[in-house]
Write a protein that holds these residues in place. Structure first.
Motif, short mmCIF file in Angstrom:
data_model
loop_
_atom_site.label_atom_id
_atom_site.label_comp_id
_atom_site.label_asym_id
_atom_site.label_seq_id
_atom_site.Cartn_x
_atom_site.Cartn_y
_atom_site.Cartn_z
N UNK A 104 0.75 -1.24 0.10
CA UNK A 104 0.13 0.08 0.01
C UNK A 104 1.12 1.23 0.03
N UNK A 105 1.97 1.32 -0.72
CA UNK A 105 2.69 2.33 -1.02
C UNK A 105 2.01 3.36 -1.88
N UNK A 106 2.31 4.70 -1.56
CA UNK A 106 1.57 5.99 -2.18
C UNK A 106 1.95 5.81 -3.64
N UNK A 107 3.49 5.55 -4.05
CA UNK A 107 3.94 5.51 -5.38
C UNK A 107 5.05 4.92 -5.18
N UNK A 108 5.49 4.45 -6.48
CA UNK A 108 6.86 3.77 -6.59
C UNK A 108 7.78 4.47 -7.86
N UNK A 109 8.72 5.33 -7.28
CA UNK A 109 9.62 6.15 -8.17
C UNK A 109 10.92 5.30 -8.54
N UNK A 110 11.13 5.40 -9.69
CA UNK A 110 12.46 4.81 -10.32
C UNK A 110 13.66 5.73 -10.61
N UNK A 111 14.87 5.62 -9.73
CA UNK A 111 15.68 6.41 -9.97
C UNK A 111 16.52 6.41 -11.23
N UNK A 112 16.99 7.32 -12.16
CA UNK A 112 17.05 8.70 -11.45
C UNK A 112 15.63 9.38 -11.51
N UNK A 113 15.03 10.23 -10.40
CA UNK A 113 13.82 10.63 -10.38
C UNK A 113 13.69 12.05 -10.99
#
Length: 251
Positions: A104-113
């Motif tokens: 239940x994470x808010x979002x999933x950001x891939x680096x480089x962001x």
């Protein structure tokens, strides 16, 4: 997609924790936060173990969490938390996205962001945080209005007393009523904070129930309005203690 809001929301900066074992990644996120007036860089650290200590001592409302860290991964840490803050995963590894949303994470950001993706994620977190303020200081026994945004400028008024139970689906939640089902953009953890704790009980990672609508508790299930919902084993005794035994009239 529907969105849960209230009539009165007090503006507040969101207190943030950045957890990453790369100092350059921490600096990058804090630099992005400095561009936005609704985020506050409250603390940062380089491991999940340090983060656990910070969460004990500081009020953290949003956590930026790396996955690949020494001793304890970000996902292992998140799963171990009983009541985690709103969490945005920041990682170079795309293969853990499904696992992240299961938690239940808010979002999933891939680096480089990119800043655009960062802004999109924190805007989503801000909406959830603002929703958390609903009823946080609500008065016991007071009938309280909530509103569901139904796109554009359309709003649907509901009462939390009418909610039978809620079912979590990644970072969305289905609200079940006697005559309808509404889907809102919310995590189960944040919804649990919004709703009055003396009326709602988390029986399972995926289910939050309105105890006033319980028809029957049998074995590992709760029956509400014809639906049989699973009770997680660690939650069963707590449910019986909090709901049944204090109201038991037959031995």
């Amino acid at each position: 997609m529907a969105e849960l809001i209230s009539k009165q929301i007090t503006p507040s900066r969101i207190k943030c924790l950045v957890v990453d074992d790369e100092s350059i990644a921490i600096k990058g996120i804090i630099n992005y936060m400095d561009k936005l007036d609704f985020l506050e860089a409250t603390a940062c650290c380089s491991s999940a173990l340090e983060a656990a200590e910070i969460l004990k001592k500081k009020e953290i409302e949003l956590m930026f969490l790396d996955i690949n860290m020494p001793h304890l991964s970000g996902l292992e840490f998140l799963e171990a938390l009983d009541k985690p803050p709103l969490t945005i995963i920041t990682t170079a590894y795309s293969e853990y996205a499904i696992e992240g949303f299961r938690l239940h994470v808010v979002d999933y950001l891939l680096k480089p962001i990119a800043f655009q993706r960062f802004f999109q994620a924190v805007s989503k977190a801000q909406t959830m945080f603002r929703s958390q303020l609903i009823l946080r200081d609500g008065h016991e026994g007071t009938k309280s209005d909530m509103y569901i945004r139904q796109g554009g400028d359309a709003f649907l008024r509901i009462e939390w007393e009418d909610i039978l139970y809620a079912e979590g689906m990644q970072n969305y939640v289905k609200l079940y009523f006697k005559d309808k089902v509404l889907t809102i953009h919310q995590t189960m953890a944040s919804l649990e904070e919004i709703l009055p704790k003396d009326h709602f009980f988390r029986i399972h990672r995926s289910y939050l129930i309105n105890i006033s609508h319980i028809h029957k508790i049998s074995g590992g299930q709760v029956s509400i309005n014809g639906s049989n919902l699973p009770i997680a084993k660690p939650k069963r005794q707590d449910l019986l203690n909090a709901v049944v035994y204090k109201n038991l009239i037959s031995k």
